[in-house]
Design a protein around this motif. Structure first.
Motif, PDB file in Angstrom:
ATOM      1  N   LEU A 213      79.066  54.564 -24.669  1.00 60.27           N
ATOM      2  CA  LEU A 213      77.793  54.450 -23.898  1.00 60.27           C
ATOM      3  C   LEU A 213      76.878  53.635 -24.703  1.00 60.27           C
ATOM      4  N   LEU A 214      76.853  53.415 -25.928  1.00 57.83           N
ATOM      5  CA  LEU A 214      75.955  52.680 -26.811  1.00 57.83           C
ATOM      6  C   LEU A 214      76.263  51.480 -26.580  1.00 57.83           C
ATOM      7  N   ILE A 215      77.442  51.063 -26.550  1.00 58.11           N
ATOM      8  CA  ILE A 215      77.989  49.640 -26.165  1.00 58.11           C
ATOM      9  C   ILE A 215      77.626  49.179 -24.884  1.00 58.11           C
ATOM     10  N   VAL A 216      77.757  50.086 -23.957  1.00 58.76           N
ATOM     11  CA  VAL A 216      77.596  49.603 -22.394  1.00 58.76           C
ATOM     12  C   VAL A 216      76.037  49.497 -22.375  1.00 58.76           C
ATOM     13  N   TYR A 217      75.135  50.268 -22.967  1.00 61.58           N
ATOM     14  CA  TYR A 217      73.766  50.202 -22.936  1.00 61.58           C
ATOM     15  C   TYR A 217      73.469  48.755 -23.586  1.00 61.58           C
ATOM     16  N   SER A 218      73.799  48.643 -24.709  1.00 65.09           N
ATOM     17  CA  SER A 218      73.325  47.450 -25.326  1.00 65.09           C
ATOM     18  C   SER A 218      73.929  46.104 -24.567  1.00 65.09           C
ATOM     19  N   ALA A 219      74.923  45.896 -23.950  1.00 58.69           N
ATOM     20  CA  ALA A 219      75.355  44.985 -23.312  1.00 58.69           C
ATOM     21  C   ALA A 219      74.802  44.790 -22.014  1.00 58.69           C
ATOM     22  N   PHE A 220      74.820  46.088 -21.151  1.00 57.77           N
ATOM     23  CA  PHE A 220      73.985  45.673 -19.826  1.00 57.77           C
ATOM     24  C   PHE A 220      72.492  45.498 -20.031  1.00 57.77           C
ATOM     25  N   GLY A 284      88.805  48.702 -23.428  1.00 58.22           N
ATOM     26  CA  GLY A 284      88.395  47.665 -22.860  1.00 58.22           C
ATOM     27  C   GLY A 284      87.039  47.347 -23.318  1.00 58.22           C
ATOM     28  N   LEU A 285      86.286  48.482 -22.943  1.00 56.23           N
ATOM     29  CA  LEU A 285      84.601  48.251 -23.159  1.00 56.23           C
ATOM     30  C   LEU A 285      84.482  47.715 -24.784  1.00 56.23           C
ATOM     31  N   PRO A 286      84.888  48.138 -25.518  1.00 56.02           N
ATOM     32  CA  PRO A 286      84.649  47.643 -26.923  1.00 56.02           C
ATOM     33  C   PRO A 286      85.127  46.285 -27.356  1.00 56.02           C
ATOM     34  N   ILE A 287      86.399  46.012 -26.722  1.00 52.53           N
ATOM     35  CA  ILE A 287      86.860  44.670 -26.917  1.00 52.53           C
ATOM     36  C   ILE A 287      86.024  43.470 -26.148  1.00 52.53           C
ATOM     37  N   ALA A 288      85.373  44.102 -25.150  1.00 49.42           N
ATOM     38  CA  ALA A 288      84.556  43.056 -24.294  1.00 49.42           C
ATOM     39  C   ALA A 288      83.221  42.906 -25.027  1.00 49.42           C
ATOM     40  N   VAL A 299      77.933  41.874 -17.713  1.00 49.72           N
ATOM     41  CA  VAL A 299      78.590  41.774 -16.328  1.00 49.72           C
ATOM     42  C   VAL A 299      80.023  42.112 -16.405  1.00 49.72           C
ATOM     43  N   VAL A 300      80.818  41.532 -17.280  1.00 56.90           N
ATOM     44  CA  VAL A 300      82.087  41.569 -17.456  1.00 56.90           C
ATOM     45  C   VAL A 300      82.903  42.966 -17.508  1.00 56.90           C
ATOM     46  N   VAL A 301      81.978  44.006 -17.811  1.00 55.77           N
ATOM     47  CA  VAL A 301      82.590  45.309 -17.860  1.00 55.77           C
ATOM     48  C   VAL A 301      82.377  45.977 -16.436  1.00 55.77           C
TER      49      VAL A 301
END
Length: 329
Positions: A213-220, A284-288, A299-301
């Protein structure tokens, strides 16, 4: 007695992954309140630490014997890995190529990234078991898939996208330092702490999901600040949903047919189908976050999140149907 329609609706509702709801909520929060200023500078650092922790925990929990045990049935294992890392990427490349005129570059890249991901250990094994398939083979194949995917997924993304990827030159060092090294340390410590990790699986799952969730929040959030909603139309998202559904159906039908052509028993066709068709959100999300630069990762995720929910819904219903067919005289 509940009606068949009610039972089916209840089955679909049960298949909805609460974690996906949390991911969608995180996307909403990142859209409304993206990190800015100092917080935006610190989040990528926290995300890097989260990725390392995530793969350390993965290495700690995964028994080396689990992968080695299934190598005996090498034909089935080879078929599953070929499906995951050859057939699916080829199908994803074909679908993305056909849809390229109607998709943004980042969404098209997200579909290719989805196609290159490894399989899922937990749900593919659970669905295989429910359907009456070879669950042990599923554990071994999905575990080996995730292990290989750490290296193969970035390579496949580079091959599928040739040189026009937008991937910067730092991923190799990041993959080694944030994925391979923590995972290897976890594997080395599995003999000493593996049992403790199994006993505290629920707590470790919170760590896993919190990191993602931290990774998604940061990236998005970075993507929102970069103007993602100005570049992606609703029509594009609907196309992505349609492509994800088409890929899932193609892989489920294709793997079942291929298993029959290869002479596999029904028990072995089931793990081939579920392991071959499913793609790992957790891996997948951490690798992205590592191999894609800046806002692009947000966007990629998106295709990965969409496909993940579709595979849960469809595979849960399919596993139940196979179980019913098996129990019918």
């Amino acid at each position: 007695m509940a009606s068949p329609v009610f039972e089916r609706v209840r089955g679909i509702a049960a298949a909805v992954d609460p974690f996906v709801a949390m991911l969608l909520a995180t996307l909403v929060v990142a859209t409304i309140l993206p990190a800015r200023g100092t917080a935006a500078e610190l989040l990528p650092i926290a995300g890097s630490v989260a990725v390392a922790v995530l793969f350390f925990v993965s290495g700690l929990r995964l028994s080396p014997a689990a992968v080695a045990a299934g190598i005996r049935d090498w034909r089935l294992q080879a078929a599953i890995l070929a499906t995951t890392f050859v057939l699916f990427p080829a199908a994803g490349w074909a679908a993305t190529t056909l849809a390229t005129p109607w998709l943004s570059t980042d969404l098209a890249l997200g579909l290719l990234f989805l196609a290159a991901l490894p399989s899922v250990v937990q749900t593919s094994t659970a669905f295989t078991s429910i359907a009456g398939g070879n669950a042990a083979a599923s554990v071994c194949a999905a575990s080996a898939s995730n292990l290989l995917g750490i290296v193969l997924t970035p390579v496949l993304v580079a091959v599928l996208t040739s040189s026009d990827t937008g991937i910067d030159g730092g991923p190799v060092l990041k993959i080694v330092s944030q994925i391979l090294v923590p995972f290897a340390i976890g594997q080395l410590l599995h003999g000493r702490f593996g049992d403790a990790a199994a006993r505290h699986a629920s707590s470790l799952r919170i760590v896993d999901r919190g990191a993602i969730l931290l990774i998604v929040y940061s990236a998005f959030g970075a993507a929102v600040v970069g103007g993602v909603w100005e570049r992606i139309a609703v029509g594009e998202l609907l196309i992505v949903v349609g492509l994800c559904a088409g890929l899932l159906i193609f892989m489920l039908v294709g793997t079942w047919w291929a298993g029959r052509r290869l002479g596999f028993s029904r028990e072995n066709r089931i793990p081939l189908m579920f392991c071959g068709a499913e793609k790992s959100l957790t891996t997948g999300l951490p690798i992205a976050a590592i191999i894609f630069a800046g806002p692009m990762a947000g966007v990629v995720v998106i295709p990965v999140i969409i496909y993940h929910q579709l595979q849960l819904l469809v595979c849960a219903l399919l596993a139940r149907r196979l179980a019913e067919a098996r129990s019918t005289p």
